[in-house]
Write an enzyme that holds these catalytic residues in place. Structure first.
Site, PDB file in Angstrom:
ATOM      1  N   GLU A  14      46.386  29.161  30.974  1.00 41.08           N
ATOM      2  CA  GLU A  14      46.483  29.741  29.628  1.00 41.08           C
ATOM      3  C   GLU A  14      47.790  29.298  28.994  1.00 41.08           C
ATOM      4  O   GLU A  14      48.812  29.202  29.674  1.00 41.08           O
ATOM      5  CB  GLU A  14      46.476  31.270  29.700  1.00 41.08           C
ATOM      6  CG  GLU A  14      45.165  31.863  30.126  1.00 41.08           C
ATOM      7  CD  GLU A  14      45.201  33.382  30.025  1.00 41.08           C
ATOM      8  OE1 GLU A  14      44.586  33.920  29.109  1.00 41.08           O
ATOM      9  OE2 GLU A  14      45.867  34.017  30.854  1.00 41.08           O
ATOM     10  N   HIS A  53      38.489  37.484  38.533  1.00 43.02           N
ATOM     11  CA  HIS A  53      37.724  36.426  37.857  1.00 43.02           C
ATOM     12  C   HIS A  53      37.469  35.202  38.748  1.00 43.02           C
ATOM     13  O   HIS A  53      36.358  34.719  38.856  1.00 43.02           O
ATOM     14  CB  HIS A  53      38.469  35.921  36.619  1.00 43.02           C
ATOM     15  CG  HIS A  53      38.778  36.971  35.603  1.00 43.02           C
ATOM     16  ND1 HIS A  53      37.932  38.017  35.328  1.00 43.02           N
ATOM     17  CD2 HIS A  53      39.845  37.130  34.774  1.00 43.02           C
ATOM     18  CE1 HIS A  53      38.464  38.769  34.370  1.00 43.02           C
ATOM     19  NE2 HIS A  53      39.626  38.252  34.023  1.00 43.02           N
TER      20      HIS A  53
END
Ligand code: BG6
Length: 469
Positions: free
Chosen positions: A226, A250
């Site tokens: 990110e 995740h």
């Protein structure tokens, strides 16, 4: 959305409705469900907040259209959202306030003249889940309305616990108030369209399944980089770090989807059975080995941002592990994630064995530009036999440009209202995932000598070099 199947009218109670997650994801998702006609007009959204705020104050500054770059504003849907929303002020520690909330839910049901399913969504810091669930139980909000029968369901956001033992406690505590089939543990990555398509790709295209094992696959890499930092979410992030925030949930879920055995049927029961078997066979990260199996870093300005000069919370984490079953024996799996990196990119890269030749790779692109890509060797045009890597590319946007697909939070809400558990994590899956990362948590807790500092904009793959498969 290709097909609109209307949802039963429900009461959706959102604890923490004025928080970041709700404003960024939940309210836009509800708005969009209203817009496409999925949310029944009798559905009531009860927004629970510590402060007393009006509907208009809540929506002020919320970008309801953030997923709809090309669609015009829809004031009618916005009006409907405002009219279906009831704000409730509640002190999270006071049983009387929960009792008052219960009465309000019953009043809503009496007003609408039907008994409605209750969806209780905890969009609040995980460390207070336990006490809130207990008070929900004491006040009887977990039950059904007094004049009929309907289901109540609890939706909770990851992380479920902070480590193996706190996860086990949380499961025990919530289990006293809600049965497993009332619990929906959200991992919004599972609800992403591309992630669901991995199962279809694997099990509906027989050309790959025969190669899906250690004889043909050299390594698997799963990463989520990110560009953003923690975006002011200090209270949420500082006790967590990247390992707990992203890898335990995740990315281990993605790994399970990519490596599970073919379920007897593609349904919730069989998918969960096979995911469980896979996660149980996942080797806890070996922190005693000579070569590192875990790596961590922190972006440069993080400590100032969280106002903690001593913080050892990692904003980058990577692990390397193996799956101990016949299919995957010996295939190294590296998984990493980080904030403040060069780009936002989430991919699963499966590298095939190739001897001396450049390897074929199959890449599931979760974001950006969702799709699936295969790298093959091709002969360059000309007289010489010069080879070059060529890309075969399936892109969602190009192949399905006529279809808009629900974003992950819409999918989560729709499935929970329908009571479909397929895309949610079970308690046993959660525990199995904690078991894998627990040795890393223990080692990192002991001292922070290996925490490296990196500049914003660093390439994640550079930081992940020590655990490269
Ligand atoms: C959340 C994490 O679960 O996922 C955040 O808590 C992260 O730290 C977010 O930014 C990323 O989600 P997405 O869907 O934007 O990749």
């Amino acid at each position: 959305m290709s097909e609109v199947i209307p949802l039963e009218p429900s009461i959706i109670v959102i604890f923490g409705i004025s928080g970041d997650l709700s404003k960024r994801y939940l309210l836009p998702a509800l708005f969009h469900l209203i817009k496409v006609g999925l949310l029944d007009s009798q559905t009531v959204i009860v927004g629970v907040s510590r402060q007393s705020i009006t509907n208009e104050q809540l929506l002020d500054g919320v970008d309801l259209h953030h997923d709809e770059a090309t669609e015009p504003a829809d004031t009618e849907a916005q009006q409907r959202l405002l009219s279906q929303l009831r704000m409730v002020q509640l002190d999270l520690d006071k049983l009387e306030d929960y009792q008052r909330l219960k009465q309000q839910l019953e009043d809503i049901e009496a007003e609408q003249g039907i008994c409605m399913n209750r969806l209780i969504y905890l969009s609040i810091p995980p460390k207070i889940y336990g006490s809130i669930v207990e008070l929900i139980g004491q006040a009887g909000i977990n039950g059904s309305c007094s004049h009929g029968n309907a289901k109540s369901r609890l939706l909770i956001e990851k992380p479920f616990g902070y480590d193996l033992s706190s996860a086990q406690n949380l499961i025990d505590e919530t289990g006293k108030v809600f049965h497993e089939d009332q619990l929906f543990r959200i991992d919004h990555y599972l609800a992403k369209e591309t992630v669901q398509n991995i199962l279809t790709f694997r099990f509906e295209n027989p050309i790959f399944e025969a190669l899906w094992n250690h004889e043909h696959i050299a390594s698997i890499e799963i990463f989520a980089g990110e560009q953003i930092g923690i975006m002011g979410r200090k209270v949420f992030y500082e006790p967590l770090g990247a390992l707990r925030d992203f890898i335990q949930s995740h990315l281990l879920q993605l790994l399970a989807i990519v490596t599970i055995d073919q379920p007897e049927q593609i349904d919730s029961l069989h998918i969960h059975q096979n995911k469980q078997a896979l996660l149980d066979n996942l080797q806890p990260v070996d922190m005693t080995a000579e070569t590192p199996n875990a790596v961590r870093g922190q972006y440069q300005d993080y400590r100032q941002e969280v106002e903690n000069p001593e913080s050892s919370t990692e904003t980058f984490a990577g692990i390397k592990t193996y799956i101990n079953n016949d299919r995957w024996q010996g295939v190294p799996i590296s998984i990493w994630t980080g904030k403040g990196l060069a780009e936002k990119r989430t991919e699963i890269v499966v590298t095939f064995k190739s001897g001396d030749r450049p390897a074929n790779r199959l890449i599931f692109r979760i974001s950006p530009n969702e799709g699936i890509e295969i790298e093959l060797l091709a002969k360059k045009p000309g007289y010489a036999l010069d080879l070059q890597t060529a890309h075969m590319d399936f892109s969602y946007d190009e192949s399905f440009n006529d279809y808009s697909h629900p974003n992950a939070y819409e999918r989560v809400l729709v499935d929970a209202i329908r009571g479909d558990h397929t895309l949610f994590a079970t308690s046993q899956e959660v525990l199995a995932a904690w078991r894998v990362v627990q040795p890393v948590i223990d080692k990192w807790h002991a001292n922070a000598d290996d925490l490296i500092t990196y500049a914003m904009g660093t390439e994640g793959s550079d930081l992940a070099k020590p655990i490269e498969a």
